[in-house]
Enzyme design. Structure first.
Site, mmCIF file in Angstrom:
data_model
loop_
_atom_site.group_PDB
_atom_site.id
_atom_site.type_symbol
_atom_site.label_atom_id
_atom_site.label_comp_id
_atom_site.label_asym_id
_atom_site.label_seq_id
_atom_site.Cartn_x
_atom_site.Cartn_y
_atom_site.Cartn_z
ATOM 1 C CB THR A 28 -0.940 0.021 1.226
ATOM 2 O OG1 THR A 28 -0.154 -0.086 2.403
ATOM 3 C CG2 THR A 28 -1.931 -1.117 1.167
ATOM 4 N N GLY A 55 -5.167 8.886 -14.252
ATOM 5 C CA GLY A 55 -5.299 10.261 -14.742
ATOM 6 C C GLY A 55 -6.708 10.781 -14.484
ATOM 7 C CB SER A 56 -10.014 9.137 -14.669
ATOM 8 O OG SER A 56 -9.896 8.750 -16.020
ATOM 9 C CD GLU A 161 -5.038 13.173 -25.123
ATOM 10 O OE1 GLU A 161 -4.688 13.794 -26.131
ATOM 11 O OE2 GLU A 161 -6.144 12.631 -25.014
ATOM 12 C CB SER A 182 -2.777 9.811 -17.670
ATOM 13 O OG SER A 182 -2.932 8.417 -17.873
ATOM 14 C CG HIS A 187 -0.939 8.026 -21.087
ATOM 15 N ND1 HIS A 187 -1.526 9.262 -20.975
ATOM 16 C CD2 HIS A 187 -1.938 7.179 -21.428
ATOM 17 C CE1 HIS A 187 -2.830 9.160 -21.227
ATOM 18 N NE2 HIS A 187 -3.098 7.898 -21.500
ATOM 19 C CG HIS A 214 -10.055 7.030 3.595
ATOM 20 N ND1 HIS A 214 -10.804 6.029 3.027
ATOM 21 C CD2 HIS A 214 -8.795 6.530 3.712
ATOM 22 C CE1 HIS A 214 -10.054 4.957 2.844
ATOM 23 N NE2 HIS A 214 -8.826 5.238 3.237
ATOM 24 C CG ASN A 246 -8.769 4.494 -0.881
ATOM 25 O OD1 ASN A 246 -7.754 5.002 -1.376
ATOM 26 N ND2 ASN A 246 -8.736 3.351 -0.248
HETATM 27 C C1 LIG Z 1 -6.814 14.321 -21.742
HETATM 28 C C2 LIG Z 1 -6.995 13.127 -20.841
HETATM 29 N N1 LIG Z 1 -7.410 13.314 -19.574
HETATM 30 C C3 LIG Z 1 -7.576 12.286 -18.731
HETATM 31 C C4 LIG Z 1 -7.315 10.983 -19.111
HETATM 32 C C5 LIG Z 1 -7.547 9.871 -18.156
HETATM 33 O O1 LIG Z 1 -6.373 9.181 -17.808
HETATM 34 P P1 LIG Z 1 -6.460 7.677 -17.285
HETATM 35 O O2 LIG Z 1 -6.673 6.798 -18.453
HETATM 36 O O3 LIG Z 1 -5.109 7.460 -16.627
HETATM 37 O O4 LIG Z 1 -7.557 7.604 -16.300
HETATM 38 C C6 LIG Z 1 -6.892 10.732 -20.407
HETATM 39 C C7 LIG Z 1 -6.624 9.351 -20.843
HETATM 40 O O5 LIG Z 1 -5.958 9.053 -21.759
HETATM 41 C C8 LIG Z 1 -6.726 11.825 -21.312
HETATM 42 O O6 LIG Z 1 -6.359 11.629 -22.575
#
Ligand SMILES: Cc1ncc(COP(=O)(O)O)c(C=O)c1O
Length: 390
Positions: A28, A55-56, A161, A182, A187, A214, A246
């Protein structure tokens, strides 16, 4: 596959890093993640790095942090300017936090937001600009930073990107109040899944740290400006400050990231050599619109838009690419306004339409770039397209 969209960039160093973590028995989030955060921030000349599991998640945590700032927090109903082309999870957190999205069309040549439309679109309700540099090519993040400062707006760079791209000697992903990256497989560097938020703002860094795990205080230093410790350790151990998540990364990802980061400059250089060949072969052909480099692209991949005036059938081109075993995809999801999910959003389209994003959606595609020599693949791509577009 003869020419795939992405290729692995790990060597024996990454495997050894994984083995070291496995031998330690500590999986962890811990010292490897902390070291990677520090090294990554240092590489980009930024003060603070906060690693998360994708990345999200960087975008989710970064947007959330702005809602909990002491001064000028974002509020539901605030407006945010976004480009019409980006990945879905650039937008989702903005929507989920109740912001109204104002979509700005892209430039057909750079595929990044058309800055000339941004200033006109700013209203008293506008509170933030989100910049996205598409597929390695820096957006006009310098100009957008200036606009944000002029109008007192937050500026966020989704740089997922375009790691290692540069604009006038400064790296993309360092212009924003918050900047996101990301480390997904395809990538510039990969930790399997993973992402990093960079900021120079201590309060935002601490907010991101708390929101990552959290919403608790556990990962904050005792002198954090976010809270005052009571001295009662029993309660401090589980103390929740914010409605957080989390989305912590694993130690494995931190350890791999440290190895990948060492290789980043050489990998970017190799990607750029491939870009040079791609540009040489495609730049002056009026049948194709390729990305005009703004500054120094880190060449995530190569975009091609079939010039709509030439009337080439894209399906025919796709068939030829398939036959030649060349991978292709829509450019970063194309025009986001054309996806089903848009029905859930509160949004407006600046100027009423996004014709360039539509052209990219209907006539464009991208092929991969890798951190090794792709001369045979790019040469073959040129031959295949030449024939298919005659
Ligand atoms: C511009 C952009 N933002 C966010 C993301 C999300 O990244 P991840 O796939 O790591 O969640 C991506 C994914 O390729 C992306 O192209």
């Amino acid at each position: 596959m003869f020419y795939s969209l992405a290729a692995p960039s790990w060597g024996p160093e990454e495997i050894k890093a994984i083995e070291r973590v496995v031998d330690s028995g500590m999986f962890t989030m811990g010292e490897n993640v902390a070291k990677f955060e520090e090294a990554f921030a240092r590489y980009f000349g930024m003060k603070y790095g906060v690693m998360v599991n994708s990345g999200s998640s960087t975008n989710l945590v970064a947007v959330a942090s702005l809602f909990y700032k002491k001064d000028r927090p974002l509020q539901r109903g605030d407006e945010v300017l976004v480009p019409a082309i980006s990945w879905a999870t650039t937008y989702h957190p903005l929507h989920q936090y109740g912001l109204k999205l104002k979509f700005v069309d892209v430039e057909l040549d750079t595929l990044n937001a058309d800055v000339s439309q941004i200033e006109k679109a700013i209203t008293p309700r506008t509170k933030m600009i989100v910049a996205v540099s598409i597929l390695g090519n820096p957006a006009a993040v310098d100009a957008m930073r200036k606009l944000a400062d002029k109008h007192g707006l937050y500026f966020m760079e989704d740089n997922c990107e375009s790691m290692d791209a540069e604009l006038e000697g400064r790296k993309a992903g360092t212009f924003g109040d918050l900047n996101t990256f990301s480390f997904f497989f395809s990538h510039h560097i990969s930790t399997m899944e993973g992402g990093m938020i960079l900021t120079d703002d201590l309060e935002l860094a601490h907010l991101c740290r708390a929101l990552r795990a959290h919403g608790w205080t556990r990962d904050l230093p005792h002198d954090s400006p976010l809270y005052e410790r009571t001295g009662r350790d029993f309660y401090e151990a589980y103390r929740f400050l914010l409605p957080g998540y989390n989305v912590r990364p694993l130690e494995l990802s931190g350890a791999i990231g440290l190895e990948q980061l060492k290789k980043l400059p050489a990998m970017t250089e190799r990607r750029r050599k491939n870009l040079k060949l791609f540009q040489e072969l495609f730049a002056d052909d009026p049948r194709f619109i390729i990305q005009r480099e703004n500054g120094k692209s880190s060449a995530f991949s190569f975009t091609i838009i079939l010039n709509p005036e030439r009337g080439v059938d894209r399906e025919r081109v796709f068939r030829a690419l398939k036959d030649a075993d060349i991978g292709y995809r829509i450019i970063t999801g194309g025009n986001f306004l054309r996806h089903d999910v848009i029905k859930y959003y509160a949004y407006e389209i600046v100027g009423g339409a996004t014709p360039n994003a539509d052209i990219a959606h209907d006539y464009g595609f991208f092929v991969g770039n890798h951190p090794h020599d792709l001369t045979p693949q790019i040469t073959r791509l040129r031959e295949v397209l030449d024939r298919a577009c005659n």
